[in-house]
Motif scaffolding. Structure first.
Motif, mmCIF file in Angstrom:
data_model
loop_
_atom_site.group_PDB
_atom_site.id
_atom_site.type_symbol
_atom_site.label_atom_id
_atom_site.label_comp_id
_atom_site.label_asym_id
_atom_site.label_seq_id
_atom_site.Cartn_x
_atom_site.Cartn_y
_atom_site.Cartn_z
ATOM 1 N N SER A 17 -3.061 1.480 -1.807
ATOM 2 C CA SER A 17 -3.390 0.249 -1.083
ATOM 3 C C SER A 17 -2.666 -0.970 -1.636
ATOM 4 C CB SER A 17 -4.894 -0.006 -1.123
ATOM 5 O OG SER A 17 -5.336 -0.143 -2.462
ATOM 6 N N ARG A 18 -2.252 -0.936 -2.890
ATOM 7 C CA ARG A 18 -1.591 -2.087 -3.528
ATOM 8 C C ARG A 18 -0.065 -2.011 -3.480
ATOM 9 N NH1 ARG A 18 -3.557 -3.919 -8.926
ATOM 10 N NH2 ARG A 18 -2.552 -5.768 -8.126
ATOM 11 N N MET A 19 0.463 -0.893 -3.006
ATOM 12 C CA MET A 19 1.912 -0.754 -2.914
ATOM 13 C C MET A 19 2.460 -1.688 -1.841
ATOM 14 S SD MET A 19 2.254 3.401 -3.175
ATOM 15 C CE MET A 19 3.985 3.456 -2.768
ATOM 16 N N LYS A 20 3.728 -2.030 -1.971
ATOM 17 C CA LYS A 20 4.407 -2.833 -0.960
ATOM 18 C C LYS A 20 4.948 -1.917 0.129
ATOM 19 C CE LYS A 20 5.783 -6.196 -4.413
ATOM 20 N NZ LYS A 20 6.861 -6.688 -5.232
ATOM 21 N N ALA A 21 5.193 -2.490 1.298
ATOM 22 C CA ALA A 21 5.770 -1.711 2.395
ATOM 23 C C ALA A 21 7.123 -1.143 1.962
ATOM 24 C CB ALA A 21 5.940 -2.584 3.630
ATOM 25 N N ARG A 22 7.379 0.097 2.343
ATOM 26 C CA ARG A 22 8.608 0.856 2.038
ATOM 27 C C ARG A 22 8.723 1.269 0.583
ATOM 28 N NH1 ARG A 22 9.910 2.879 6.768
ATOM 29 N NH2 ARG A 22 9.976 1.269 8.339
ATOM 30 N N GLN A 23 7.690 1.059 -0.209
ATOM 31 C CA GLN A 23 7.700 1.499 -1.597
ATOM 32 C C GLN A 23 7.293 2.975 -1.630
ATOM 33 O OE1 GLN A 23 5.141 -0.883 -4.100
ATOM 34 N NE2 GLN A 23 6.614 -0.800 -5.773
ATOM 35 N N LYS A 53 4.687 4.264 1.449
ATOM 36 C CA LYS A 53 3.832 3.359 2.206
ATOM 37 C C LYS A 53 4.705 2.671 3.240
ATOM 38 C CE LYS A 53 0.631 -0.472 1.827
ATOM 39 N NZ LYS A 53 -0.036 -1.398 0.912
ATOM 40 N N SER A 55 3.494 0.666 6.047
ATOM 41 C CA SER A 55 3.015 -0.673 6.367
ATOM 42 C C SER A 55 1.525 -0.763 6.099
ATOM 43 C CB SER A 55 3.276 -1.011 7.841
ATOM 44 O OG SER A 55 2.501 -0.170 8.675
#
Length: 87
Positions: A17-23, A53, A55
């Motif tokens: 849930s804390r990852m950035k998009a495209r990470q 992740k 989005s």
């Protein structure tokens, strides 16, 4: 993990849930009971699986992730329980 010089490389772990998009990263832990683990396993999310992740919605909405060739929408609470080692 170690690199070619014999030094140990440190990896960062974070909740999906804390990852950035495209990470992307690898699932290393799932904080939940047998039911949650079985549900995630049925969706292709298990320890050792590479996950990206894609989005997330603003303010704790669903998290869209890709595990293998499958795109999955997870609730924010479920995504908080999936711990990922970042690459």
């Amino acid at each position: 993990m170690s690199d070619k010089d014999g030094l140990t490389a440190k990896s960062t772990t974070i909740a999906l849930s804390r990852m950035k998009a495209r990470q992307e990263g690898v699932v290393v832990e799932i904080h939940g009971g047998r039911g949650l683990i079985q549900r995630l396993d049925a969706m292709g999310i298990r320890i050792g699986v590479r996950i990206i992740k894609l989005s997330a919605q603003f303010m704790q909405g669903p998290v869209i992730a890709k595990a293998g060739a499958t795109q999955i929408a997870l609730g924010f609470g479920m995504a908080q329980k999936i711990i990922v080692s970042l690459r």
